[in-house]
Motif scaffolding. Sequence first.
Motif, PDB file in Angstrom:
ATOM      1  N   ASP A  93       0.797  -1.223   0.071  1.00 31.55           N
ATOM      2  CA  ASP A  93      -0.598  -0.084   0.302  1.00 31.55           C
ATOM      3  C   ASP A  93       0.687   1.420  -0.272  1.00 31.55           C
ATOM      4  O   ASP A  93       0.212   2.166  -0.193  1.00 31.55           O
ATOM      5  N   VAL A  94       1.808   1.116   0.101  1.00 32.71           N
ATOM      6  CA  VAL A  94       3.264   2.150   0.525  1.00 32.71           C
ATOM      7  C   VAL A  94       4.267   2.206  -0.852  1.00 32.71           C
ATOM      8  O   VAL A  94       3.757   2.540  -2.030  1.00 32.71           O
ATOM      9  N   ILE A  95       4.962   1.005  -0.682  1.00 32.83           N
ATOM     10  CA  ILE A  95       5.993   0.770  -1.306  1.00 32.83           C
ATOM     11  C   ILE A  95       5.533   0.433  -2.730  1.00 32.83           C
ATOM     12  O   ILE A  95       6.870   1.353  -3.244  1.00 32.83           O
ATOM     13  N   VAL A 102       5.796   9.745   2.696  1.00 29.57           N
ATOM     14  CA  VAL A 102       4.752   9.014   2.474  1.00 29.57           C
ATOM     15  C   VAL A 102       4.108   9.634   3.974  1.00 29.57           C
ATOM     16  O   VAL A 102       4.977  10.364   4.368  1.00 29.57           O
ATOM     17  N   VAL A 103       3.238  10.139   4.586  1.00 32.18           N
ATOM     18  CA  VAL A 103       2.341  10.491   5.322  1.00 32.18           C
ATOM     19  C   VAL A 103       2.383   9.263   6.146  1.00 32.18           C
ATOM     20  O   VAL A 103       0.223   9.178   6.291  1.00 32.18           O
ATOM     21  N   GLY A 138      13.950   5.122  -1.224  1.00 26.63           N
ATOM     22  CA  GLY A 138      13.664   5.776  -1.363  1.00 26.63           C
ATOM     23  C   GLY A 138      12.603   6.906  -1.602  1.00 26.63           C
ATOM     24  O   GLY A 138      11.832   8.059  -1.539  1.00 26.63           O
ATOM     25  N   ILE A 139      11.762   6.881  -0.222  1.00 21.75           N
ATOM     26  CA  ILE A 139      10.903   7.261  -0.118  1.00 21.75           C
ATOM     27  C   ILE A 139      10.852   8.314   1.046  1.00 21.75           C
ATOM     28  O   ILE A 139      11.116   7.759   2.362  1.00 21.75           O
ATOM     29  N   LYS A 140      10.785   9.103   1.299  1.00 21.95           N
ATOM     30  CA  LYS A 140      10.328  10.330   2.449  1.00 21.95           C
ATOM     31  C   LYS A 140       9.054  10.535   3.503  1.00 21.95           C
ATOM     32  O   LYS A 140       8.499  10.385   2.657  1.00 21.95           O
ATOM     33  N   PRO A 141       9.739   9.585   4.713  1.00 18.97           N
ATOM     34  CA  PRO A 141       8.805   9.489   5.380  1.00 18.97           C
ATOM     35  C   PRO A 141       8.213  10.963   6.253  1.00 18.97           C
ATOM     36  O   PRO A 141       9.085  11.437   6.539  1.00 18.97           O
TER      37      PRO A 141
END
Length: 142
Positions: A93-95, A102-103, A138-141
Motif C-alpha cells: 500500500d506504500v512502497i 509517505v505521511v 527512497g521514500i521520504k517519511p
Amino acid sequence: KKQTILWIMLSFLGLSSSSKINAQDWPNLEKYNNANAELPAPAGGENRVVFMGNSITEMWIGTHPEFFAENPYVNRGIGGQTTPQMLLRFRQDVIDLNPKVVVILAGTNDIAGNTGPMTLEQIHDNILSMVELAKANGIKPI
C-alpha cells in the motif's frame, strides 16, 4: 470412513478448503488490492504522496475528495487499524505505489487496544519500522 477421518484431521490442521474461506484478512490486505492494481505508475516528475493511516486518514477522502483528486495524493487509510496491521501492508500500500513521500498517521488505535494491549515502545517500534522501510526504498517519511 477413512476419507471422513482424513477430512476431520485436515480441518483441525486448517488445510481444508472451508478453512480458506473462513480465513481472516487481519491486516486488511484486500482493501486496496484492486485500487493499487489500477493505479498507474507515477508520471515523470510527479511527486506522489501516500497517506498511510487509520479511520482519520480514510475519512479525509470522503470529506475533501478534491484534496486527493487535484493532487498526486493516494489515500490508504483503513478504519480501526493499528501499527502492526499497517506495517504488514506497508509494502503493497506504500512502497509498491512508488511515492516520493509517505505521511504516516498511526498509533491512536494501538493506544485504544484495537488489536490487543501494546506498549508505547511497541507502537514506536512499528512506526520506526515503517520509517526505515520508506527510507530504504527512497521514500521520504513524514
